[in-house]
Design a protein around this motif. Structure first.
Motif, mmCIF file in Angstrom:
data_model
loop_
_atom_site.group_PDB
_atom_site.id
_atom_site.type_symbol
_atom_site.label_atom_id
_atom_site.label_comp_id
_atom_site.label_asym_id
_atom_site.label_seq_id
_atom_site.Cartn_x
_atom_site.Cartn_y
_atom_site.Cartn_z
ATOM 1 N N GLU A 277 0.853 -1.184 0.000
ATOM 2 C CA GLU A 277 0.000 0.000 0.000
ATOM 3 C C GLU A 277 0.886 1.229 0.000
ATOM 4 N N PHE A 278 0.480 2.234 -0.775
ATOM 5 C CA PHE A 278 1.198 3.498 -0.727
ATOM 6 C C PHE A 278 0.294 4.649 -1.125
ATOM 7 N N THR A 279 0.657 5.817 -0.617
ATOM 8 C CA THR A 279 -0.015 7.073 -0.964
ATOM 9 C C THR A 279 1.043 7.966 -1.580
ATOM 10 N N LEU A 280 0.686 8.560 -2.698
ATOM 11 C CA LEU A 280 1.622 9.379 -3.453
ATOM 12 C C LEU A 280 1.029 10.769 -3.670
ATOM 13 N N ARG A 281 1.809 11.792 -3.409
ATOM 14 C CA ARG A 281 1.432 13.169 -3.759
ATOM 15 C C ARG A 281 1.924 13.372 -5.187
ATOM 16 N N LEU A 282 0.992 13.431 -6.132
ATOM 17 C CA LEU A 282 1.327 13.436 -7.555
ATOM 18 C C LEU A 282 1.929 14.751 -8.040
ATOM 19 N N HIS A 283 2.910 14.628 -8.942
ATOM 20 C CA HIS A 283 3.466 15.799 -9.616
ATOM 21 C C HIS A 283 2.462 16.338 -10.628
ATOM 22 N N GLU A 284 1.759 15.412 -11.268
ATOM 23 C CA GLU A 284 0.818 15.756 -12.330
ATOM 24 C C GLU A 284 -0.422 14.878 -12.170
ATOM 25 N N VAL A 285 -1.594 15.473 -12.240
ATOM 26 C CA VAL A 285 -2.839 14.726 -12.085
ATOM 27 C C VAL A 285 -3.047 13.818 -13.298
ATOM 28 N N ARG A 286 -3.339 12.564 -13.024
ATOM 29 C CA ARG A 286 -3.657 11.578 -14.067
ATOM 30 C C ARG A 286 -4.901 10.821 -13.625
ATOM 31 N N SER A 287 -5.516 10.136 -14.571
ATOM 32 C CA SER A 287 -6.762 9.427 -14.260
ATOM 33 C C SER A 287 -6.482 8.146 -13.475
ATOM 34 N N LYS A 288 -7.478 7.731 -12.747
ATOM 35 C CA LYS A 288 -7.411 6.473 -12.002
ATOM 36 C C LYS A 288 -7.153 5.314 -12.972
ATOM 37 N N ASP A 289 -7.821 5.332 -14.123
ATOM 38 C CA ASP A 289 -7.664 4.265 -15.122
ATOM 39 C C ASP A 289 -6.219 4.145 -15.607
ATOM 40 N N TYR A 290 -5.528 5.265 -15.711
ATOM 41 C CA TYR A 290 -4.128 5.246 -16.132
ATOM 42 C C TYR A 290 -3.304 4.404 -15.157
ATOM 43 N N PHE A 291 -3.489 4.656 -13.881
ATOM 44 C CA PHE A 291 -2.714 3.927 -12.866
ATOM 45 C C PHE A 291 -3.152 2.476 -12.760
ATOM 46 N N VAL A 292 -4.437 2.217 -12.887
ATOM 47 C CA VAL A 292 -4.931 0.837 -12.860
ATOM 48 C C VAL A 292 -4.288 0.044 -13.996
ATOM 49 N N SER A 293 -4.173 0.647 -15.183
ATOM 50 C CA SER A 293 -3.571 -0.056 -16.324
ATOM 51 C C SER A 293 -2.105 -0.409 -16.064
ATOM 52 N N LEU A 294 -1.403 0.396 -15.275
ATOM 53 C CA LEU A 294 -0.013 0.094 -14.934
ATOM 54 C C LEU A 294 0.095 -1.073 -13.948
ATOM 55 N N LEU A 295 -0.961 -1.296 -13.182
ATOM 56 C CA LEU A 295 -0.924 -2.288 -12.101
ATOM 57 C C LEU A 295 -1.464 -3.664 -12.489
ATOM 58 N N THR A 296 -2.310 -3.753 -13.503
ATOM 59 C CA THR A 296 -3.040 -4.998 -13.771
ATOM 60 C C THR A 296 -2.158 -6.210 -14.031
ATOM 61 N N THR A 297 -0.980 -6.018 -14.588
ATOM 62 C CA THR A 297 -0.101 -7.163 -14.824
ATOM 63 C C THR A 297 0.889 -7.380 -13.688
ATOM 64 N N ALA B 196 -7.694 7.887 -7.008
ATOM 65 C CA ALA B 196 -6.955 9.037 -7.531
ATOM 66 C C ALA B 196 -7.861 10.252 -7.419
ATOM 67 N N GLU B 197 -7.593 11.073 -6.418
ATOM 68 C CA GLU B 197 -8.395 12.269 -6.184
ATOM 69 C C GLU B 197 -7.475 13.477 -6.146
ATOM 70 N N GLU B 198 -7.768 14.434 -7.003
ATOM 71 C CA GLU B 198 -6.974 15.653 -7.131
ATOM 72 C C GLU B 198 -5.507 15.292 -7.309
ATOM 73 N N SER B 199 -4.660 15.605 -6.363
ATOM 74 C CA SER B 199 -3.232 15.326 -6.537
ATOM 75 C C SER B 199 -2.735 14.204 -5.624
ATOM 76 N N THR B 200 -3.650 13.345 -5.170
ATOM 77 C CA THR B 200 -3.287 12.238 -4.285
ATOM 78 C C THR B 200 -3.680 10.905 -4.910
ATOM 79 N N LEU B 201 -2.741 9.986 -4.912
ATOM 80 C CA LEU B 201 -2.971 8.635 -5.415
ATOM 81 C C LEU B 201 -2.790 7.664 -4.255
ATOM 82 N N LYS B 202 -3.792 6.791 -4.060
ATOM 83 C CA LYS B 202 -3.685 5.731 -3.049
ATOM 84 C C LYS B 202 -3.785 4.399 -3.777
ATOM 85 N N VAL B 203 -2.860 3.489 -3.464
ATOM 86 C CA VAL B 203 -2.793 2.191 -4.135
ATOM 87 C C VAL B 203 -2.717 1.072 -3.119
#
Length: 194
Positions: A30-50, A59-66
């Motif tokens: 588990e991690f929480t990231l303060r994003l440099h640039e806002v991206r969609s939740k789907d973008y990050f999900v696609s990086l994780l699926t494999t 993914a809300e505003e500039s915070t990502l929780k995984v």
């Protein structure tokens, strides 16, 4: 006619109750990231699926929780560090939890049998037939060598017999055996468990 006496058998005892298949992914990450640039939740999900299962992303505003179960938590966090600054990082070894306490129980003296298969039903059957643990590999997932070695690390303290589920897994296990010069790792000469 002679009858086989199960009570006198030297075969491994079958597991009486199959509770739940063991997760193919060893680390709850588990991690929480303060994003440099806002991206969609789907973008990050696609990086994780494999990279694992039990994936939850917010993914809300500039915070990502995984949340993800993976075999390569550090590599994953290294990859995600380019998207921002970590506020929280947490990695738990699922093999060290009460739920997976059964991994420490051995059915055989002097060696461990590990099998890779597809589907929880096949994993349950293999464990009932004598495998110490059968990992149900998620469809379409091909683990990296590093992830396989990490997954098997707990068992490499003993003589380990591994039955691969695919030609890819077989080749990676044989490479691990060669490169690490593991004299206690035996890979069944098969590129398909069936």
């Amino acid at each position: 006619m002679q009858y086989f006496d199960c009570g006198l058998s030297s075969l491994p005892e079958r597991r009486k109750v199959f509770v739940k298949s063991v997760s193919f992914f060893r680390y709850c990450t588990e991690f929480t990231l303060r994003l440099h640039e806002v991206r969609s939740k789907d973008y990050f999900v696609s990086l994780l699926t494999t990279r694992g299962d039990s994936i939850a992303v917010s993914a809300e505003e500039s915070t990502l929780k995984v949340h993800i179960h993976t075999n390569e938590p550090q590599d994953l966090m290294d990859e995600f560090s380019k998207y921002g600054v970590f506020a929280v990082k947490k990695v738990d070894d699922l093999f060290q939890t009460q739920e997976f306490e059964g991994l420490k129980l051995r059915k055989h003296k002097g060696f461990v049998i590990v099998a890779f298969t597809d589907g929880d039903g096949s994993a349950a059957a293999l464990e009932q037939l004598g495998a110490d643990v059968a990992f149900s590999v998620p469809f379409g997932h091909y683990p990296a060598e590093k992830g396989l070695k990490e997954l098997l690390d707990e068992f490499l303290k003993e003589n380990l017999i591994v039955f691969p589920d695919s030609k890819e897994t077989y080749e990676k296990l044989k490479k691990i055996q060669r490169i690490s010069n593991l004299k206690n790792l035996y890979v069944a000469d098969s590129d398909n468990l069936s």
